[in-house]
Motif scaffolding. Structure first.
Motif, PDB file in Angstrom:
ATOM      1  N   UNK A   1       0.824  -1.204   0.000  1.00 49.16           N
ATOM      2  CA  UNK A   1       0.000   0.000   0.000  1.00 49.16           C
ATOM      3  C   UNK A   1       0.867   1.267   0.000  1.00 49.16           C
ATOM      4  N   UNK A   2       2.098   1.168   0.517  1.00 46.49           N
ATOM      5  CA  UNK A   2       3.000   2.321   0.502  1.00 46.49           C
ATOM      6  C   UNK A   2       3.202   2.808  -0.925  1.00 46.49           C
ATOM      7  N   UNK A   3       3.402   1.889  -1.846  1.00 49.37           N
ATOM      8  CA  UNK A   3       3.588   2.259  -3.252  1.00 49.37           C
ATOM      9  C   UNK A   3       2.393   3.057  -3.755  1.00 49.37           C
ATOM     10  N   UNK A   4       1.198   2.590  -3.449  1.00 50.46           N
ATOM     11  CA  UNK A   4      -0.009   3.255  -3.931  1.00 50.46           C
ATOM     12  C   UNK A   4      -0.173   4.656  -3.333  1.00 50.46           C
ATOM     13  N   UNK A   5       0.084   4.802  -2.025  1.00 54.12           N
ATOM     14  CA  UNK A   5      -0.096   6.124  -1.421  1.00 54.12           C
ATOM     15  C   UNK A   5       0.974   7.099  -1.892  1.00 54.12           C
ATOM     16  N   UNK A   6       2.180   6.604  -2.147  1.00 51.89           N
ATOM     17  CA  UNK A   6       3.223   7.483  -2.682  1.00 51.89           C
ATOM     18  C   UNK A   6       2.863   7.955  -4.083  1.00 51.89           C
ATOM     19  N   UNK A   7       2.410   7.032  -4.931  1.00 54.01           N
ATOM     20  CA  UNK A   7       2.005   7.415  -6.285  1.00 54.01           C
ATOM     21  C   UNK A   7       0.841   8.389  -6.246  1.00 54.01           C
ATOM     22  N   UNK A   8      -0.125   8.124  -5.390  1.00 53.55           N
ATOM     23  CA  UNK A   8      -1.292   9.012  -5.293  1.00 53.55           C
ATOM     24  C   UNK A   8      -0.876  10.416  -4.858  1.00 53.55           C
ATOM     25  N   UNK A   9       0.070  10.508  -3.945  1.00 61.29           N
ATOM     26  CA  UNK A   9       0.494  11.819  -3.438  1.00 61.29           C
ATOM     27  C   UNK A   9       1.411  12.559  -4.389  1.00 61.29           C
ATOM     28  N   UNK A  10       2.321  11.824  -5.029  1.00 60.70           N
ATOM     29  CA  UNK A  10       3.359  12.484  -5.820  1.00 60.70           C
ATOM     30  C   UNK A  10       3.078  12.535  -7.311  1.00 60.70           C
ATOM     31  N   UNK A  11       2.421  11.530  -7.840  1.00 60.68           N
ATOM     32  CA  UNK A  11       2.122  11.532  -9.280  1.00 60.68           C
ATOM     33  C   UNK A  11       0.782  12.181  -9.575  1.00 60.68           C
TER      34      UNK A  11
END
Length: 167
Positions: free
Chosen positions: A48-58
């Motif tokens: 889920x870390x990958x998903x929240x990072x992408x959601x926040x940064x991309x």
């Protein structure tokens, strides 16, 4: 203006770090242009870390992300586990801070409370009981931002790294 999304492991860490950044601005230790939004980290090692990072940064409007993780006495392993979940294309926009044990380390260092054989939160709890006649609960973490001694914390590598990140 630089916008940061902090992901913190501690249940009350989001409020703690938001108050900390506000105080750092007031003391002139970081620019007033720094904006942070702190959220609870899904887990320190989780897809889920990958998903929240992408959601926040991309897809979000944040410039950088900071993962703040409890080391639980094994900070390097915790760091490696968390870094496995940072997408390769975002690696330059994500920083990781891993406490040796937990965020209460900064409170203990500021107040001169020794820990090591016991976790900082337990050392803080014992100290508060003796010195102030009260107990410590995790929900109290944000209240201790005012007790942080930035001069003493300047010797802490994680604190210095946080200041560099926010410059």
């Amino acid at each position: 203006m630089v916008r940061f999304r902090f992901f913190v492991e501690d249940e009350y860490g989001d409020e703690f770090f938001e108050k900390l950044v506000k105080r750092l601005k007031e003391k002139g230790l970081i620019s007033r242009d720094v904006v942070i939004d702190a959220k609870r980290l899904p887990a320190d090692c989780n897809k889920k870390i990958e998903r929240v990072l992408k959601a926040s940064l991309k897809f979000g409007d944040f410039d950088k992300a900071v993962l703040i993780i409890d080391g639980d006495g094994n900070p390097e392993d915790k760091r490696k586990s968390a870094e496995l979940h940072i997408p390769y294309d975002l690696i330059d926009r994500v920083d990781v801070i891993v406490f040796e044990y937990e965020a209460e380390e900064w409170i203990c260092k500021s107040l001169g409370i020794k820990y090591g054989k016991i976790k900082p939160s337990k050392a803080l709890k014992d100290w508060l009981k003796i010195k102030r006649g009260r107990d410590y609960h995790k929900r109290d973490l944000p209240k201790f931002v005012e007790d942080l001694n930035f001069f003493k914390l300047n010797k802490d590598p994680n604190f210095k790294f946080l200041l560099r990140i926010l410059e």
